[in-house]
Design a protein around this motif. Structure first.
Motif, PDB file in Angstrom:
ATOM      1  N   VAL A   1       1.047  -1.224   0.300  1.00 26.57           N
ATOM      2  CA  VAL A   1       0.032   0.236  -0.231  1.00 26.57           C
ATOM      3  C   VAL A   1       0.775   1.128   0.176  1.00 26.57           C
ATOM      4  N   ALA A   2       0.464   2.031  -1.480  1.00 29.27           N
ATOM      5  CA  ALA A   2       1.510   2.920  -0.985  1.00 29.27           C
ATOM      6  C   ALA A   2       0.574   4.312  -1.225  1.00 29.27           C
ATOM      7  N   THR A   3       1.792   5.508  -0.434  1.00 30.42           N
ATOM      8  CA  THR A   3       1.071   6.794   0.350  1.00 30.42           C
ATOM      9  C   THR A   3       1.906   7.417  -0.506  1.00 30.42           C
ATOM     10  N   ALA A   4       1.557   9.220  -0.813  1.00 31.39           N
ATOM     11  CA  ALA A   4       2.209   9.684  -1.854  1.00 31.39           C
ATOM     12  C   ALA A   4       1.131  11.018  -1.039  1.00 31.39           C
ATOM     13  N   ARG A   5       2.480  11.826  -0.807  1.00 34.25           N
ATOM     14  CA  ARG A   5       1.521  13.334   0.048  1.00 34.25           C
ATOM     15  C   ARG A   5       2.394  14.291  -1.021  1.00 34.25           C
ATOM     16  N   GLY A   6       2.006  14.799  -0.916  1.00 38.46           N
ATOM     17  CA  GLY A   6       2.324  16.155  -1.607  1.00 38.46           C
ATOM     18  C   GLY A   6       1.914  17.610  -1.257  1.00 38.46           C
ATOM     19  N   GLU A   7       2.088  18.786  -1.813  1.00 34.37           N
ATOM     20  CA  GLU A   7       1.841  19.954  -1.256  1.00 34.37           C
ATOM     21  C   GLU A   7      -0.092  20.312  -1.560  1.00 34.37           C
ATOM     22  N   SER A   8      -0.366  19.102  -2.435  1.00 35.55           N
ATOM     23  CA  SER A   8      -1.365  19.754  -2.802  1.00 35.55           C
ATOM     24  C   SER A   8      -2.849  18.492  -2.880  1.00 35.55           C
ATOM     25  N   ALA A   9      -1.425  16.886  -2.437  1.00 32.16           N
ATOM     26  CA  ALA A   9      -2.532  16.007  -3.000  1.00 32.16           C
ATOM     27  C   ALA A   9      -1.884  15.153  -2.017  1.00 32.16           C
ATOM     28  N   ASN A  10      -2.962  14.179  -1.214  1.00 35.32           N
ATOM     29  CA  ASN A  10      -2.402  12.774  -0.674  1.00 35.32           C
ATOM     30  C   ASN A  10      -3.246  11.959  -1.276  1.00 35.32           C
ATOM     31  N   ILE A  11      -2.446  10.629  -1.849  1.00 34.39           N
ATOM     32  CA  ILE A  11      -3.278   9.498  -2.740  1.00 34.39           C
ATOM     33  C   ILE A  11      -2.579   8.265  -1.917  1.00 34.39           C
ATOM     34  N   GLN A  12      -3.629   7.546  -1.934  1.00 30.59           N
ATOM     35  CA  GLN A  12      -2.844   5.501  -1.783  1.00 30.59           C
ATOM     36  C   GLN A  12      -3.950   4.901  -3.130  1.00 30.59           C
ATOM     37  N   PHE A  13      -2.780   4.036  -3.234  1.00 32.50           N
ATOM     38  CA  PHE A  13      -2.993   3.171  -4.208  1.00 32.50           C
ATOM     39  C   PHE A  13      -1.940   1.791  -3.674  1.00 32.50           C
ATOM     40  N   GLU A  14      -2.576   0.911  -4.484  1.00 33.34           N
ATOM     41  CA  GLU A  14      -2.410  -0.453  -4.281  1.00 33.34           C
ATOM     42  C   GLU A  14      -1.220  -0.667  -5.266  1.00 33.34           C
ATOM     43  N   VAL A  15       0.035  -1.866  -4.984  1.00 34.00           N
ATOM     44  CA  VAL A  15       1.543  -1.848  -6.083  1.00 34.00           C
ATOM     45  C   VAL A  15       1.049  -2.962  -5.775  1.00 34.00           C
ATOM     46  N   TYR A  16       1.643  -3.865  -7.036  1.00 30.62           N
ATOM     47  CA  TYR A  16       1.493  -5.694  -6.625  1.00 30.62           C
ATOM     48  C   TYR A  16       2.934  -5.885  -7.499  1.00 30.62           C
ATOM     49  N   PHE A  17       3.562  -6.425  -6.606  1.00 30.46           N
ATOM     50  CA  PHE A  17       4.716  -7.413  -6.787  1.00 30.46           C
ATOM     51  C   PHE A  17       4.581  -8.717  -6.801  1.00 30.46           C
TER      52      PHE A  17
ATOM     53  N   LYS B   1       6.761 -12.553  -7.570  1.00 29.11           N
ATOM     54  CA  LYS B   1       7.140 -13.085  -5.884  1.00 29.11           C
ATOM     55  C   LYS B   1       9.274 -13.839  -7.070  1.00 29.11           C
ATOM     56  N   ASP B   2       8.850 -13.159  -8.005  1.00 28.16           N
ATOM     57  CA  ASP B   2      10.425 -13.722  -9.062  1.00 28.16           C
ATOM     58  C   ASP B   2      11.328 -12.971  -8.752  1.00 28.16           C
ATOM     59  N   ALA B   3      12.234 -13.464  -9.535  1.00 28.58           N
ATOM     60  CA  ALA B   3      14.364 -12.529  -8.788  1.00 28.58           C
ATOM     61  C   ALA B   3      13.679 -11.269  -9.356  1.00 28.58           C
ATOM     62  N   ALA B   4      13.478 -10.737 -10.921  1.00 27.39           N
ATOM     63  CA  ALA B   4      12.971  -9.522 -11.015  1.00 27.39           C
ATOM     64  C   ALA B   4      12.637  -8.832  -9.768  1.00 27.39           C
ATOM     65  N   ARG B   5      11.359  -9.208  -9.072  1.00 30.82           N
ATOM     66  CA  ARG B   5      10.138  -8.881  -8.776  1.00 30.82           C
ATOM     67  C   ARG B   5       9.475  -7.803  -9.670  1.00 30.82           C
ATOM     68  N   THR B   6       9.015  -8.166 -10.735  1.00 27.07           N
ATOM     69  CA  THR B   6       7.995  -7.803 -11.476  1.00 27.07           C
ATOM     70  C   THR B   6       6.801  -7.283 -10.788  1.00 27.07           C
ATOM     71  N   LEU B   7       6.853  -5.703 -11.770  1.00 24.00           N
ATOM     72  CA  LEU B   7       5.591  -4.851 -11.726  1.00 24.00           C
ATOM     73  C   LEU B   7       3.929  -5.796 -11.390  1.00 24.00           C
ATOM     74  N   ALA B   8       3.140  -6.300 -10.878  1.00 23.47           N
ATOM     75  CA  ALA B   8       2.624  -7.103 -11.754  1.00 23.47           C
ATOM     76  C   ALA B   8       0.483  -5.844 -11.693  1.00 23.47           C
ATOM     77  N   MET B   9       0.854  -5.584 -10.542  1.00 22.87           N
ATOM     78  CA  MET B   9      -0.436  -4.141 -11.102  1.00 22.87           C
ATOM     79  C   MET B   9      -0.948  -3.506 -10.472  1.00 22.87           C
TER      80      MET B   9
END
Length: 224
Positions: free
Chosen positions: A182-198, A200-208
């Motif tokens: 779960v990623a939270t990104a806080r900026g001067e005028s934004a606060n965004i939370q989203f999900e990132v899935y990797f 479990k391969d050796a390269a930890r490929t971004l899946a979703m």
């Protein structure tokens, strides 16, 4: 996963010497396709003093009356320290074309095409958003979860990652295990939370990636 930056670790094998290209589908909450995205990573002048990493993300999607066409490009050192980040976006009638150049002395210059520029104070090893993605993959591949740090997507954002377990997700016609962050990104005028899935391969490929919007949660999913 153990916390830690690992900046003294040897250069990662991500992307490998031959580079990599991953393609993704962008979908409505219902699963209907909106468009596609592509992430490319490569190395230049491998094993030479001038070696550097190149990353690119392109997005092409649309809904009736609204087009999305994005192109992001970054160049970084083998230690995942950004040298340059370019951002070109088209969201309906909204357009932006800007470039940020980073220096190792802890400064960066953000310039907008046809506009002004902003001088930024940065860490000595600053990371733009694309470089940060590949840095996270390197850290995960070595059993670490990055600590909170400032990431530059034009403007600076404080990004925090939290491990939320391993889940089965659908990639192509298969269900595969993936680590959910779960990623939270806080900026001067934004606060965004989203999900990132990797994967479990050796390269930890971004899946979703799942991002919530008022009309529902949209997903960018690896095609295989």
């Amino acid at each position: 996963l153990a916390a830690g930056q690992g900046r003294s670790a040897p250069p990662a094998s991500i992307p490998g010497p031959s580079g990599e290209t991953q393609r993704y589908s962008i979908n409505w909450p219902s699963g209907l396709s909106l468009g596609e995205a592509e992430i490319v990573g490569s190395r230049s002048n491998s094993n030479s003093p001038s070696e550097h990493l190149n990353f690119r993300l392109t997005v092409d999607a649309s809904i009736p009356g609204f087009q999305v066409s994005d192109n992001f490009r970054s160049e970084a050192s083998p230690a995942f320290c950004s040298d340059e980040f370019e951002k070109k976006i088209l969201h309906g009638r909204r357009q932006a074309d800007e470039k940020t150049k980073f220096s190792s002395d802890g400064t960066a210059k953000r310039e907008t095409k046809g506009g002004g520029h902003t001088d930024l104070s940065t860490p000595s090893c600053a990371k733009d958003a694309l470089t940060y993605l590949f840095f996270v993959r390197r850290e995960l591949s070595e059993g670490r979860l990055p600590q909170e740090e400032t990431v530059y997507f034009g403007a600076p954002y404080k990004v925090r990652l939290e491990f939320s377990g391993t889940q089965q997700i659908q990639v192509g016609d298969k269900n595969v295990p993936a680590d959910k962050l779960v990623a939270t990104a806080r900026g001067e005028s934004a606060n965004i939370q989203f999900e990132v899935y990797f994967l479990k391969d050796a390269a930890r490929t971004l899946a979703m990636v799942k991002v919530p919007f008022p009309m529902g949660t949209f997903a960018m999913t690896l095609e295989k």
